[in-house]
Design an enzyme around this catalytic site. Sequence first.
Site, PDB file in Angstrom:
ATOM      1  N   ALA A  17     -33.324  -9.148 -16.265  1.00 40.30           N
ATOM      2  CA  ALA A  17     -32.140  -8.274 -16.194  1.00 40.30           C
ATOM      3  C   ALA A  17     -32.105  -7.383 -14.950  1.00 40.30           C
ATOM      4  CB  ALA A  17     -32.079  -7.412 -17.452  1.00 40.30           C
ATOM      5  N   GLU A  42     -36.821  -7.964 -19.636  1.00 35.00           N
ATOM      6  CA  GLU A  42     -37.585  -7.966 -18.379  1.00 35.00           C
ATOM      7  C   GLU A  42     -39.052  -8.230 -18.712  1.00 35.00           C
ATOM      8  OE1 GLU A  42     -38.067  -8.014 -15.275  1.00 35.00           O
ATOM      9  OE2 GLU A  42     -36.038  -8.037 -14.522  1.00 35.00           O
ATOM     10  N   ARG A  43     -39.858  -8.497 -17.700  1.00 36.18           N
ATOM     11  CA  ARG A  43     -41.276  -8.776 -17.949  1.00 36.18           C
ATOM     12  C   ARG A  43     -41.986  -7.493 -18.418  1.00 36.18           C
ATOM     13  NH1 ARG A  43     -43.876  -6.329 -14.182  1.00 36.18           N
ATOM     14  NH2 ARG A  43     -42.759  -5.888 -12.248  1.00 36.18           N
ATOM     15  N   GLY A 106     -30.742 -21.100 -14.452  1.00 33.49           N
ATOM     16  CA  GLY A 106     -30.411 -21.162 -13.024  1.00 33.49           C
ATOM     17  C   GLY A 106     -31.652 -21.130 -12.151  1.00 33.49           C
ATOM     18  N   SER A 130     -29.018 -26.039 -13.807  1.00 36.16           N
ATOM     19  CA  SER A 130     -28.499 -26.501 -12.513  1.00 36.16           C
ATOM     20  C   SER A 130     -29.060 -25.632 -11.397  1.00 36.16           C
ATOM     21  CB  SER A 130     -26.968 -26.418 -12.493  1.00 36.16           C
ATOM     22  OG  SER A 130     -26.504 -26.790 -11.206  1.00 36.16           O
ATOM     23  N   GLY A 131     -29.343 -26.255 -10.275  1.00 36.47           N
ATOM     24  CA  GLY A 131     -29.799 -25.526  -9.092  1.00 36.47           C
ATOM     25  C   GLY A 131     -28.693 -24.689  -8.489  1.00 36.47           C
ATOM     26  N   HIS A 164     -30.932 -19.072   3.351  1.00 33.63           N
ATOM     27  CA  HIS A 164     -30.887 -18.038   2.318  1.00 33.63           C
ATOM     28  C   HIS A 164     -31.517 -16.742   2.838  1.00 33.63           C
ATOM     29  CE1 HIS A 164     -30.209 -21.411  -0.473  1.00 33.63           C
ATOM     30  NE2 HIS A 164     -29.666 -20.504  -1.262  1.00 33.63           N
ATOM     31  N   LYS A 168     -35.989 -14.966  -0.721  1.00 32.20           N
ATOM     32  CA  LYS A 168     -36.087 -16.218  -1.507  1.00 32.20           C
ATOM     33  C   LYS A 168     -37.497 -16.795  -1.403  1.00 32.20           C
ATOM     34  CE  LYS A 168     -33.727 -20.530  -2.597  1.00 32.20           C
ATOM     35  NZ  LYS A 168     -33.834 -20.276  -4.057  1.00 32.20           N
ATOM     36  N   THR A 175     -30.261 -25.909  -4.638  1.00 33.07           N
ATOM     37  CA  THR A 175     -28.986 -26.527  -4.249  1.00 33.07           C
ATOM     38  C   THR A 175     -29.214 -27.665  -3.257  1.00 33.07           C
ATOM     39  OG1 THR A 175     -28.007 -24.344  -4.467  1.00 33.07           O
ATOM     40  CG2 THR A 175     -26.682 -26.012  -3.339  1.00 33.07           C
TER      41      THR A 175
HETATM   42  N1  LIG Z   1     -28.699 -21.853 -10.052  1.00 34.68           N
HETATM   43  C1  LIG Z   1     -28.017 -20.908  -9.390  1.00 34.68           C
HETATM   44  O1  LIG Z   1     -26.780 -20.935  -9.288  1.00 34.68           O
HETATM   45  C2  LIG Z   1     -28.780 -19.787  -8.766  1.00 34.68           C
HETATM   46  C3  LIG Z   1     -30.134 -19.749  -8.897  1.00 34.68           C
HETATM   47  N2  LIG Z   1     -30.847 -18.692  -8.439  1.00 34.68           N
HETATM   48  C4  LIG Z   1     -32.271 -18.699  -8.765  1.00 34.68           C
HETATM   49  O2  LIG Z   1     -32.505 -17.700  -9.748  1.00 34.68           O
HETATM   50  C5  LIG Z   1     -33.829 -17.206  -9.614  1.00 34.68           C
HETATM   51  C6  LIG Z   1     -33.802 -15.682  -9.514  1.00 34.68           C
HETATM   52  O3  LIG Z   1     -33.157 -15.292  -8.330  1.00 34.68           O
HETATM   53  P1  LIG Z   1     -32.949 -13.742  -7.977  1.00 34.68           P
HETATM   54  O4  LIG Z   1     -32.153 -13.080  -9.040  1.00 34.68           O
HETATM   55  O5  LIG Z   1     -32.475 -13.712  -6.578  1.00 34.68           O
HETATM   56  O6  LIG Z   1     -34.474 -13.224  -8.038  1.00 34.68           O
HETATM   57  P2  LIG Z   1     -35.032 -11.794  -8.399  1.00 34.68           P
HETATM   58  O7  LIG Z   1     -36.483 -11.798  -7.998  1.00 34.68           O
HETATM   59  O8  LIG Z   1     -34.145 -10.742  -7.859  1.00 34.68           O
HETATM   60  O9  LIG Z   1     -34.937 -11.739 -10.001  1.00 34.68           O
HETATM   61  C7  LIG Z   1     -35.826 -12.346 -10.896  1.00 34.68           C
HETATM   62  C8  LIG Z   1     -36.031 -11.383 -12.037  1.00 34.68           C
HETATM   63  O10 LIG Z   1     -36.795 -12.027 -13.069  1.00 34.68           O
HETATM   64  C9  LIG Z   1     -37.774 -11.094 -13.503  1.00 34.68           C
HETATM   65  N3  LIG Z   1     -38.877 -11.761 -14.177  1.00 34.68           N
HETATM   66  C10 LIG Z   1     -39.932 -12.421 -13.631  1.00 34.68           C
HETATM   67  N4  LIG Z   1     -40.750 -12.871 -14.615  1.00 34.68           N
HETATM   68  C11 LIG Z   1     -40.202 -12.481 -15.787  1.00 34.68           C
HETATM   69  C12 LIG Z   1     -40.598 -12.598 -17.157  1.00 34.68           C
HETATM   70  N5  LIG Z   1     -41.703 -13.249 -17.513  1.00 34.68           N
HETATM   71  N6  LIG Z   1     -39.811 -12.053 -18.100  1.00 34.68           N
HETATM   72  C13 LIG Z   1     -38.682 -11.405 -17.777  1.00 34.68           C
HETATM   73  N7  LIG Z   1     -38.243 -11.237 -16.498  1.00 34.68           N
HETATM   74  C14 LIG Z   1     -39.012 -11.778 -15.518  1.00 34.68           C
HETATM   75  C15 LIG Z   1     -38.198 -10.385 -12.230  1.00 34.68           C
HETATM   76  O11 LIG Z   1     -38.900  -9.192 -12.493  1.00 34.68           O
HETATM   77  P3  LIG Z   1     -39.938  -8.603 -11.384  1.00 34.68           P
HETATM   78  O12 LIG Z   1     -39.168  -8.476 -10.107  1.00 34.68           O
HETATM   79  O13 LIG Z   1     -40.344  -7.315 -11.960  1.00 34.68           O
HETATM   80  O14 LIG Z   1     -41.039  -9.616 -11.284  1.00 34.68           O
HETATM   81  C16 LIG Z   1     -36.827 -10.142 -11.600  1.00 34.68           C
HETATM   82  O15 LIG Z   1     -36.217  -8.988 -12.136  1.00 34.68           O
HETATM   83  C17 LIG Z   1     -34.423 -17.918  -8.390  1.00 34.68           C
HETATM   84  O16 LIG Z   1     -35.146 -19.046  -8.830  1.00 34.68           O
HETATM   85  C18 LIG Z   1     -33.191 -18.359  -7.621  1.00 34.68           C
HETATM   86  O17 LIG Z   1     -33.404 -19.449  -6.776  1.00 34.68           O
HETATM   87  C19 LIG Z   1     -30.259 -17.645  -7.802  1.00 34.68           C
HETATM   88  C20 LIG Z   1     -28.913 -17.638  -7.610  1.00 34.68           C
HETATM   89  C21 LIG Z   1     -28.051 -18.717  -8.077  1.00 34.68           C
HETATM   90  O1  LIG Z   2     -32.343 -17.773  -4.516  1.00 37.59           O
HETATM   91  C1  LIG Z   2     -31.105 -17.702  -4.316  1.00 37.59           C
HETATM   92  O2  LIG Z   2     -30.576 -16.667  -3.913  1.00 37.59           O
HETATM   93  C2  LIG Z   2     -30.274 -18.873  -4.618  1.00 37.59           C
HETATM   94  N1  LIG Z   2     -30.854 -19.868  -5.188  1.00 37.59           N
HETATM   95  C3  LIG Z   2     -30.247 -21.092  -5.590  1.00 37.59           C
HETATM   96  C4  LIG Z   2     -30.876 -22.242  -4.831  1.00 37.59           C
HETATM   97  O3  LIG Z   2     -32.121 -22.293  -4.761  1.00 37.59           O
HETATM   98  O4  LIG Z   2     -30.157 -23.113  -4.362  1.00 37.59           O
HETATM   99  C5  LIG Z   2     -28.739 -21.053  -5.531  1.00 37.59           C
HETATM  100  C6  LIG Z   2     -28.154 -20.200  -4.454  1.00 37.59           C
HETATM  101  O5  LIG Z   2     -28.089 -20.911  -3.268  1.00 37.59           O
HETATM  102  C7  LIG Z   2     -28.839 -18.854  -4.306  1.00 37.59           C
END
Ligand SMILES: NC(=O)C1=CN([C@@H]2O[C@H](COP(=O)(O)OP(=O)(O)OC[C@H]3O[C@@H](n4cnc5c(N)ncnc54)[C@H](OP(=O)(O)O)[C@@H]3O)[C@@H](O)[C@H]2O)C=CC1
Ligand SMILES: O=C(O)C1=N[C@H](C(=O)O)C[C@H](O)C1
Length: 277
Positions: A17, A42-43, A106, A130-131, A164, A168, A175
Amino acid sequence: MSAEQPATPMKLAVVGAGGRMGQTLIRLINETPGAVLAGAVERAGSPHIGRDAGEIAGVGTLGVEVTDDALGVFVGVEAVLDFTTPGATVEFSELAAQARIVHVIGTTGCSAEDDAKIHAAARHAVVIKSGNMSLGVNLLSVLVKQAAKALGSDDFDIEILEMHHKHKVDAPSGTALLLGEAAADGRDIGLGQHSVRVRDGHTGPREAGAIGFATLRGGSVVGDHSVILAGPGERITLSHHAEDRSIFARGAIKAALWGKGRKPGLYSMLDVLGLNP
Ligand SMILES: NC(=O)C1=CN([C@@H]2O[C@H](COP(=O)(O)OP(=O)(O)OC[C@H]3O[C@@H](n4cnc5c(N)ncnc54)[C@H](OP(=O)(O)O)[C@@H]3O)[C@@H](O)[C@H]2O)C=CC1
Ligand SMILES: O=C(O)C1=N[C@H](C(=O)O)C[C@H](O)C1
Protein backbone atom coordinates in the site's frame (compact mmCIF):
# COMPACT_ATOMS: atom_id res chain seq x y z
CA MET A 1 -33.08 -5.76 -6.37
CA SER A 2 -34.74 -2.83 -8.17
CA ALA A 3 -32.95 -1.05 -11.04
CA GLU A 4 -32.60 2.15 -8.94
CA GLN A 5 -30.62 0.50 -6.14
CA PRO A 6 -26.85 0.82 -6.58
CA ALA A 7 -25.02 -2.55 -6.66
CA THR A 8 -22.88 -3.21 -3.61
CA PRO A 9 -19.37 -1.98 -4.44
CA MET A 10 -16.70 -4.67 -4.76
CA LYS A 11 -14.41 -4.76 -1.72
CA LEU A 12 -10.77 -4.44 -2.76
CA ALA A 13 -7.51 -4.68 -0.81
CA VAL A 14 -4.15 -3.24 -1.83
CA VAL A 15 -0.91 -4.97 -0.82
CA GLY A 16 2.26 -2.90 -0.96
CA ALA A 17 0.00 0.00 0.00
CA GLY A 18 2.87 2.42 0.62
CA GLY A 19 4.58 1.83 -2.73
CA ARG A 20 4.40 3.91 -5.93
CA MET A 21 1.66 1.70 -7.38
CA GLY A 22 0.05 1.01 -4.00
CA GLN A 23 -0.61 4.72 -3.42
CA THR A 24 -1.85 5.18 -7.00
CA LEU A 25 -4.25 2.25 -6.58
CA ILE A 26 -5.67 3.62 -3.32
CA ARG A 27 -6.29 6.98 -5.01
CA LEU A 28 -7.93 5.43 -8.09
CA ILE A 29 -10.11 2.96 -6.13
CA ASN A 30 -11.41 5.95 -4.21
CA GLU A 31 -12.48 7.53 -7.53
CA THR A 32 -14.03 4.36 -9.04
CA PRO A 33 -17.78 3.75 -8.73
CA GLY A 34 -18.45 0.07 -8.00
CA ALA A 35 -15.24 -0.41 -6.01
CA VAL A 36 -14.32 0.37 -2.42
CA LEU A 37 -11.03 0.08 -0.53
CA ALA A 38 -11.57 -2.41 2.30
CA GLY A 39 -8.02 -3.40 3.21
CA ALA A 40 -4.41 -2.26 2.94
CA VAL A 41 -1.33 -4.36 3.63
CA GLU A 42 2.36 -3.59 4.01
CA ARG A 43 5.30 -5.76 5.05
CA ALA A 44 5.93 -6.38 8.76
CA GLY A 45 8.07 -3.55 10.17
CA SER A 46 7.00 -1.01 7.54
CA PRO A 47 6.63 2.54 8.90
CA HIS A 48 3.19 2.61 7.23
CA ILE A 49 1.69 -0.03 9.57
CA GLY A 50 -1.11 1.49 11.68
CA ARG A 51 -1.52 4.54 9.44
CA ASP A 52 -4.66 5.30 7.43
CA ALA A 53 -4.33 4.13 3.80
CA GLY A 54 -5.99 7.29 2.47
CA GLU A 55 -3.55 9.51 4.36
CA ILE A 56 -0.61 7.64 2.81
CA ALA A 57 -2.07 8.10 -0.67
CA GLY A 58 -2.87 11.77 -0.08
CA VAL A 59 -6.66 11.46 -0.42
CA GLY A 60 -7.62 12.08 3.22
CA THR A 61 -8.83 9.64 5.85
CA LEU A 62 -10.55 6.52 4.43
CA GLY A 63 -10.93 4.59 7.70
CA VAL A 64 -8.74 1.72 6.42
CA GLU A 65 -5.73 1.01 8.62
CA VAL A 66 -2.58 -0.46 7.04
CA THR A 67 -1.74 -3.84 8.58
CA ASP A 68 0.77 -6.67 8.05
CA ASP A 69 -1.95 -9.33 8.58
CA ALA A 70 -2.54 -10.23 4.91
CA LEU A 71 -4.76 -13.29 5.52
CA GLY A 72 -6.86 -11.34 8.03
CA VAL A 73 -7.50 -8.74 5.30
CA PHE A 74 -8.03 -11.25 2.46
CA VAL A 75 -10.88 -13.09 4.24
CA GLY A 76 -12.83 -9.81 4.39
CA VAL A 77 -12.44 -8.67 0.74
CA GLU A 78 -13.32 -9.92 -2.75
CA ALA A 79 -10.08 -9.05 -4.55
CA VAL A 80 -6.49 -8.08 -3.84
CA LEU A 81 -4.41 -5.81 -6.06
CA ASP A 82 -0.74 -6.74 -5.86
CA PHE A 83 2.18 -4.66 -7.17
CA THR A 84 4.95 -5.72 -4.79
CA THR A 85 7.93 -8.08 -5.21
CA PRO A 86 8.10 -11.63 -6.64
CA GLY A 87 8.64 -13.24 -3.21
CA ALA A 88 5.74 -11.35 -1.64
CA THR A 89 3.46 -12.07 -4.61
CA VAL A 90 4.06 -15.83 -4.36
CA GLU A 91 3.09 -15.69 -0.66
CA PHE A 92 0.03 -13.56 -1.41
CA SER A 93 -1.06 -15.99 -4.15
CA GLU A 94 -1.20 -18.82 -1.60
CA LEU A 95 -3.21 -16.68 0.83
CA ALA A 96 -5.57 -15.41 -1.91
CA ALA A 97 -6.19 -19.04 -2.91
CA GLN A 98 -7.00 -19.94 0.72
CA ALA A 99 -9.42 -17.00 0.92
CA ARG A 100 -10.83 -17.84 -2.60
CA ILE A 101 -10.58 -14.21 -3.74
CA VAL A 102 -9.54 -12.58 -7.02
CA HIS A 103 -5.78 -11.88 -7.16
CA VAL A 104 -4.67 -9.19 -9.63
CA ILE A 105 -0.89 -9.39 -10.07
CA GLY A 106 1.12 -6.56 -11.61
CA THR A 107 4.43 -7.54 -10.00
CA THR A 108 7.19 -8.12 -12.55
CA GLY A 109 10.51 -9.97 -12.38
CA CYS A 110 8.98 -13.33 -11.35
CA SER A 111 11.14 -16.39 -12.04
CA ALA A 112 9.83 -19.53 -13.76
CA GLU A 113 9.62 -21.12 -10.30
CA ASP A 114 7.56 -18.16 -8.96
CA ASP A 115 5.24 -18.43 -11.97
CA ALA A 116 4.75 -22.17 -11.38
CA LYS A 117 3.64 -21.45 -7.79
CA ILE A 118 1.27 -18.70 -8.96
CA HIS A 119 -0.11 -21.11 -11.56
CA ALA A 120 -0.74 -23.69 -8.83
CA ALA A 121 -2.57 -21.08 -6.70
CA ALA A 122 -4.77 -20.29 -9.71
CA ARG A 123 -6.41 -23.71 -9.31
CA HIS A 124 -8.34 -22.18 -6.39
CA ALA A 125 -8.47 -18.46 -7.18
CA VAL A 126 -9.13 -16.19 -10.13
CA VAL A 127 -5.64 -14.84 -10.89
CA ILE A 128 -5.13 -12.07 -13.44
CA LYS A 129 -1.45 -11.45 -14.11
CA SER A 130 0.16 -9.10 -16.62
CA GLY A 131 3.47 -7.30 -16.98
CA ASN A 132 1.45 -4.25 -17.98
CA MET A 133 -2.15 -3.48 -17.04
CA SER A 134 -2.66 -0.56 -19.45
CA LEU A 135 -5.03 -0.69 -22.40
CA GLY A 136 -2.40 0.88 -24.67
CA VAL A 137 0.34 -1.69 -24.08
CA ASN A 138 -2.04 -4.62 -24.44
CA LEU A 139 -3.30 -3.26 -27.74
CA LEU A 140 0.32 -2.67 -28.78
CA SER A 141 1.08 -6.34 -28.09
CA VAL A 142 -1.64 -7.36 -30.55
CA LEU A 143 -0.11 -5.05 -33.20
CA VAL A 144 3.39 -6.39 -32.50
CA LYS A 145 2.20 -9.97 -32.99
CA GLN A 146 0.62 -9.02 -36.33
CA ALA A 147 3.71 -7.14 -37.50
CA ALA A 148 6.09 -9.94 -36.48
CA LYS A 149 3.96 -12.44 -38.38
CA ALA A 150 3.72 -10.29 -41.50
CA LEU A 151 7.42 -9.35 -41.60
CA GLY A 152 9.43 -12.58 -41.52
CA SER A 153 12.79 -13.09 -39.83
CA ASP A 154 14.65 -13.47 -43.17
CA ASP A 155 14.19 -9.73 -43.74
CA PHE A 156 13.17 -8.09 -40.45
CA ASP A 157 15.07 -8.09 -37.15
CA ILE A 158 13.14 -7.39 -33.94
CA GLU A 159 14.66 -5.32 -31.11
CA ILE A 160 12.83 -4.13 -27.98
CA LEU A 161 13.95 -0.98 -26.18
CA GLU A 162 12.64 0.11 -22.78
CA MET A 163 13.32 2.95 -20.37
CA HIS A 164 12.16 3.28 -16.76
CA HIS A 165 12.81 5.40 -13.67
CA LYS A 166 15.99 4.90 -11.65
CA HIS A 167 14.25 2.98 -8.83
CA LYS A 168 13.18 0.03 -10.99
CA VAL A 169 14.85 -3.20 -9.82
CA ASP A 170 14.13 -5.74 -12.59
CA ALA A 171 15.25 -5.92 -16.23
CA PRO A 172 14.12 -6.35 -18.91
CA SER A 173 10.80 -4.89 -17.80
CA GLY A 174 7.72 -7.09 -17.60
CA THR A 175 6.29 -5.11 -20.50
CA ALA A 176 9.36 -5.67 -22.69
CA LEU A 177 9.07 -9.40 -22.05
CA LEU A 178 5.31 -9.30 -22.76
CA LEU A 179 6.02 -7.57 -26.09
CA GLY A 180 8.81 -10.07 -26.80
CA GLU A 181 6.35 -12.94 -26.20
CA ALA A 182 3.89 -11.29 -28.60
CA ALA A 183 6.59 -11.03 -31.29
CA ALA A 184 7.67 -14.63 -30.72
CA ASP A 185 4.03 -15.79 -30.89
CA GLY A 186 3.62 -13.95 -34.20
CA ARG A 187 6.60 -15.88 -35.57
CA ASP A 188 5.54 -19.14 -33.95
CA ILE A 189 8.81 -19.48 -32.02
CA GLY A 190 9.65 -19.68 -28.30
CA LEU A 191 10.98 -16.45 -26.78
CA GLY A 192 13.24 -18.40 -24.40
CA GLN A 193 15.24 -19.91 -27.26
CA HIS A 194 15.47 -16.71 -29.31
CA SER A 195 15.88 -13.81 -26.88
CA VAL A 196 19.15 -11.91 -26.53
CA ARG A 197 18.84 -10.01 -23.25
CA VAL A 198 22.33 -8.50 -23.05
CA ARG A 199 25.08 -7.59 -25.55
CA ASP A 200 28.60 -6.68 -24.50
CA GLY A 201 32.05 -6.94 -26.08
CA HIS A 202 32.80 -8.75 -29.35
CA THR A 203 29.37 -10.29 -29.89
CA GLY A 204 29.73 -11.26 -33.55
CA PRO A 205 26.98 -10.49 -36.03
CA ARG A 206 23.33 -10.67 -35.09
CA GLU A 207 21.76 -14.12 -35.31
CA ALA A 208 18.77 -14.34 -37.69
CA GLY A 209 15.48 -14.70 -35.81
CA ALA A 210 16.82 -13.29 -32.54
CA ILE A 211 14.62 -10.98 -30.47
CA GLY A 212 16.93 -8.46 -28.78
CA PHE A 213 16.35 -6.42 -25.62
CA ALA A 214 17.94 -3.15 -24.51
CA THR A 215 17.35 -1.57 -21.09
CA LEU A 216 17.71 2.07 -20.05
CA ARG A 217 17.24 3.38 -16.49
CA GLY A 218 17.13 6.95 -15.23
CA GLY A 219 15.19 9.81 -13.69
CA SER A 220 11.45 9.56 -13.22
CA VAL A 221 10.41 7.88 -16.50
CA VAL A 222 7.12 6.04 -15.83
CA GLY A 223 7.66 3.56 -18.69
CA ASP A 224 8.64 3.82 -22.37
CA HIS A 225 8.68 0.84 -24.74
CA SER A 226 9.53 0.55 -28.43
CA VAL A 227 9.49 -2.51 -30.64
CA ILE A 228 11.70 -1.93 -33.67
CA LEU A 229 11.36 -4.07 -36.79
CA ALA A 230 14.50 -3.34 -38.80
CA GLY A 231 14.55 -4.49 -42.43
CA PRO A 232 16.59 -3.80 -45.55
CA GLY A 233 16.33 -0.06 -46.16
CA GLU A 234 13.41 0.59 -43.79
CA ARG A 235 12.44 0.40 -40.12
CA ILE A 236 9.10 0.25 -38.34
CA THR A 237 8.87 1.37 -34.71
CA LEU A 238 5.82 0.59 -32.58
CA SER A 239 5.92 2.55 -29.31
CA HIS A 240 4.04 3.21 -26.08
CA HIS A 241 4.78 5.96 -23.57
CA ALA A 242 3.22 5.80 -20.10
CA GLU A 243 2.76 9.34 -18.78
CA ASP A 244 1.08 8.48 -15.48
CA ARG A 245 0.82 5.37 -13.23
CA SER A 246 -2.97 5.76 -13.16
CA ILE A 247 -3.18 3.84 -16.49
CA PHE A 248 -1.86 0.72 -14.72
CA ALA A 249 -4.08 1.23 -11.67
CA ARG A 250 -7.20 1.72 -13.80
CA GLY A 251 -6.43 -1.52 -15.64
CA ALA A 252 -5.88 -3.42 -12.39
CA ILE A 253 -9.20 -2.23 -10.93
CA LYS A 254 -10.96 -3.16 -14.18
CA ALA A 255 -9.37 -6.62 -13.92
CA ALA A 256 -10.62 -7.09 -10.33
CA LEU A 257 -14.19 -6.14 -11.32
CA TRP A 258 -13.97 -8.45 -14.37
CA GLY A 259 -12.72 -11.34 -12.22
CA LYS A 260 -15.66 -11.31 -9.81
CA GLY A 261 -17.64 -14.56 -10.09
CA ARG A 262 -15.34 -16.13 -12.72
CA LYS A 263 -14.04 -19.68 -12.65
CA PRO A 264 -10.65 -20.08 -10.93
CA GLY A 265 -7.76 -19.95 -13.39
CA LEU A 266 -4.89 -17.85 -14.67
CA TYR A 267 -6.02 -14.98 -16.91
CA SER A 268 -4.25 -12.08 -18.63
CA MET A 269 -5.20 -8.47 -19.40
CA LEU A 270 -5.91 -9.58 -22.97
CA ASP A 271 -8.76 -11.68 -21.51
CA VAL A 272 -10.00 -8.72 -19.44
CA LEU A 273 -9.90 -6.33 -22.40
CA GLY A 274 -11.40 -8.82 -24.87
CA LEU A 275 -8.26 -8.69 -27.03
CA ASN A 276 -7.53 -12.43 -26.97
CA PRO A 277 -8.26 -14.06 -30.33
N1 LIG B 1 1.98 -4.68 -14.43
C1 LIG B 1 1.95 -3.34 -14.42
O1 LIG B 1 1.13 -2.69 -15.11
C2 LIG B 1 2.91 -2.60 -13.55
C3 LIG B 1 3.79 -3.31 -12.79
N2 LIG B 1 4.61 -2.69 -11.91
C4 LIG B 1 5.40 -3.56 -11.05
O2 LIG B 1 4.87 -3.48 -9.73
C5 LIG B 1 5.90 -3.72 -8.79
C6 LIG B 1 5.94 -2.58 -7.77
O3 LIG B 1 6.30 -1.38 -8.40
P1 LIG B 1 6.38 -0.01 -7.57
O4 LIG B 1 5.06 0.30 -6.97
O5 LIG B 1 7.02 0.96 -8.48
O6 LIG B 1 7.42 -0.43 -6.42
P2 LIG B 1 7.56 0.11 -4.94
O7 LIG B 1 8.87 -0.40 -4.42
O8 LIG B 1 7.29 1.56 -4.90
O9 LIG B 1 6.37 -0.63 -4.15
C7 LIG B 1 6.38 -1.95 -3.70
C8 LIG B 1 5.72 -1.96 -2.35
O10 LIG B 1 5.55 -3.32 -1.91
C9 LIG B 1 5.94 -3.37 -0.55
N3 LIG B 1 6.26 -4.73 -0.14
C10 LIG B 1 7.40 -5.44 -0.36
N4 LIG B 1 7.30 -6.66 0.21
C11 LIG B 1 6.09 -6.72 0.80
C12 LIG B 1 5.41 -7.70 1.60
N5 LIG B 1 5.96 -8.89 1.86
N6 LIG B 1 4.19 -7.42 2.06
C13 LIG B 1 3.60 -6.24 1.80
N7 LIG B 1 4.18 -5.25 1.07
C14 LIG B 1 5.42 -5.50 0.58
C15 LIG B 1 7.12 -2.43 -0.46
O11 LIG B 1 7.43 -2.08 0.86
P3 LIG B 1 8.94 -1.60 1.25
O12 LIG B 1 9.28 -0.48 0.32
O13 LIG B 1 8.81 -1.20 2.65
O14 LIG B 1 9.81 -2.81 1.02
C16 LIG B 1 6.58 -1.26 -1.28
O15 LIG B 1 5.76 -0.43 -0.50
C17 LIG B 1 7.19 -3.88 -9.61
O16 LIG B 1 7.41 -5.26 -9.84
C18 LIG B 1 6.85 -3.19 -10.92
O17 LIG B 1 7.61 -3.63 -12.01
C19 LIG B 1 4.62 -1.34 -11.77
C20 LIG B 1 3.80 -0.57 -12.53
C21 LIG B 1 2.87 -1.14 -13.50
O1 LIG C 1 8.41 -0.76 -12.46
C1 LIG C 1 7.67 0.00 -13.12
O2 LIG C 1 7.56 1.19 -12.85
C2 LIG C 1 6.87 -0.57 -14.22
N1 LIG C 1 6.90 -1.84 -14.36
C3 LIG C 1 6.20 -2.61 -15.33
C4 LIG C 1 7.19 -3.34 -16.22
O3 LIG C 1 8.13 -3.95 -15.67
O4 LIG C 1 7.01 -3.35 -17.43
C5 LIG C 1 5.16 -1.81 -16.08
C6 LIG C 1 5.49 -0.37 -16.30
O5 LIG C 1 6.28 -0.23 -17.43
C7 LIG C 1 6.07 0.31 -15.07
